[in-house]
Design a protein around this motif. Structure first.
Motif, short mmCIF file in Angstrom:
data_model
loop_
_atom_site.label_atom_id
_atom_site.label_comp_id
_atom_site.label_asym_id
_atom_site.label_seq_id
_atom_site.Cartn_x
_atom_site.Cartn_y
_atom_site.Cartn_z
N ASP A 33 62.25 -58.99 0.72
CA ASP A 33 63.04 -57.95 1.36
C ASP A 33 64.46 -57.88 0.82
O ASP A 33 64.93 -58.77 0.13
CB ASP A 33 63.07 -58.11 2.89
CG ASP A 33 63.76 -59.38 3.36
OD1 ASP A 33 64.58 -59.93 2.63
OD2 ASP A 33 63.46 -59.81 4.48
N ASP A 74 59.74 -49.15 2.96
CA ASP A 74 59.08 -49.92 1.90
C ASP A 74 59.57 -49.37 0.57
O ASP A 74 59.37 -48.19 0.27
CB ASP A 74 57.56 -49.76 1.99
CG ASP A 74 56.98 -50.41 3.23
OD1 ASP A 74 57.58 -51.40 3.71
OD2 ASP A 74 55.94 -49.93 3.73
N GLU A 77 55.48 -52.06 -3.23
CA GLU A 77 54.46 -52.85 -2.55
C GLU A 77 55.03 -54.19 -2.08
O GLU A 77 55.57 -54.96 -2.87
CB GLU A 77 53.30 -53.10 -3.51
CG GLU A 77 52.16 -53.85 -2.88
CD GLU A 77 51.04 -54.12 -3.88
OE1 GLU A 77 50.28 -55.06 -3.62
OE2 GLU A 77 50.95 -53.43 -4.89
N LYS A 78 54.98 -54.42 -0.78
CA LYS A 78 55.43 -55.67 -0.14
C LYS A 78 56.92 -55.94 -0.26
O LYS A 78 57.36 -57.05 -0.01
CB LYS A 78 54.64 -56.86 -0.69
CG LYS A 78 53.16 -56.79 -0.40
CD LYS A 78 52.47 -58.02 -0.89
CE LYS A 78 50.97 -57.94 -0.60
NZ LYS A 78 50.26 -59.12 -1.07
N VAL A 80 60.52 -54.69 1.29
CA VAL A 80 61.08 -53.89 2.37
C VAL A 80 62.60 -53.84 2.25
O VAL A 80 63.24 -54.87 1.98
CB VAL A 80 60.69 -54.50 3.74
CG1 VAL A 80 61.34 -53.75 4.89
CG2 VAL A 80 59.17 -54.52 3.89
#
Length: 194
Positions: A33, A74, A77-78, A80
């Motif tokens: 993140d 988002d 992908e994955k 944040v």
């Protein structure tokens, strides 16, 4: 895509490129993140948040109409992004900014090779902080060690890719600094959790 700090740094550099001029932004990047704090108030903060939201594909109105003033999206992908507003940097003088969003993106690109080395050293949970105070950028890395025996391994991993690394032990672990090949100073801290 696998989670990596280098991928996160690259993604944020691309995001800043696409946003155009923003107020100074304080970033905390990890494998999964990105936390971004826009250091401004009033209309300037709203404009920066709206630019971030627009680039991320979110509809943005006035800041107080965002979900509690926080933008969560988002990026990839994955990965944040959580963005919010913090007050202006203490001592900032309007119109006297020496940094820029473009320079922040360029700085992030210089950090990618080092972040890739950190990924290879497998430092889960490492956090890279890039702070823009309007006058200069500060780069910090925070990593964790499982215990005293792990502290030396993590310290060596953090120093990989840095020159003139200097560290000192503290009550909580290790503090120090090193120089990237591009000449930028990086402050490092390793916290030991017994």
């Amino acid at each position: 895509m696998s989670l990596s700090l280098a991928r996160c740094v690259e993604a944020v550099a691309r995001l800043l490129d696409a946003c155009g001029p923003l107020e100074p932004v304080r970033l905390c990047l990890s494998e999964a993140d990105v936390q971004a704090e826009v250091c401004a108030s009033g209309p300037a903060a709203s404009v920066s948040m709206a630019r971030l939201a627009a680039v991320c594909g979110e509809a943005a109105g006035p800041l107080d109409h965002c979900a509690n003033g926080v933008l969560t999206v988002d990026l990839e992908e994955k990965l944040v992004l959580v963005a919010a507003v913090d007050g202006p940097v203490r001592g900032a003088v309007p119109g006297e900014r020496l940094t820029s969003t473009e320079a922040a993106a360029g700085l992030l690109r210089t950090l990618v090779p080092w972040a890739a080395v950190l990924d290879q050293e497998r430092l889960p949970g490492a956090q890279l902080w890039v702070e823009d105070d309007g006058r200069r950028f500060t780069v910090r890395l925070l990593a964790a060690a499982a215990d005293g025996a792990d502290l030396d391994r993590v310290a060596a991993a953090v120093g990989a890719g840095l020159e003139r690394v200097r560290t000192q032990r503290t009550d909580s672990g290790l503090d120090g600094r090193g120089i990237l090949p591009c000449g930028r100073t990086v402050h490092v801290a390793v916290v030991c959790f017994p």
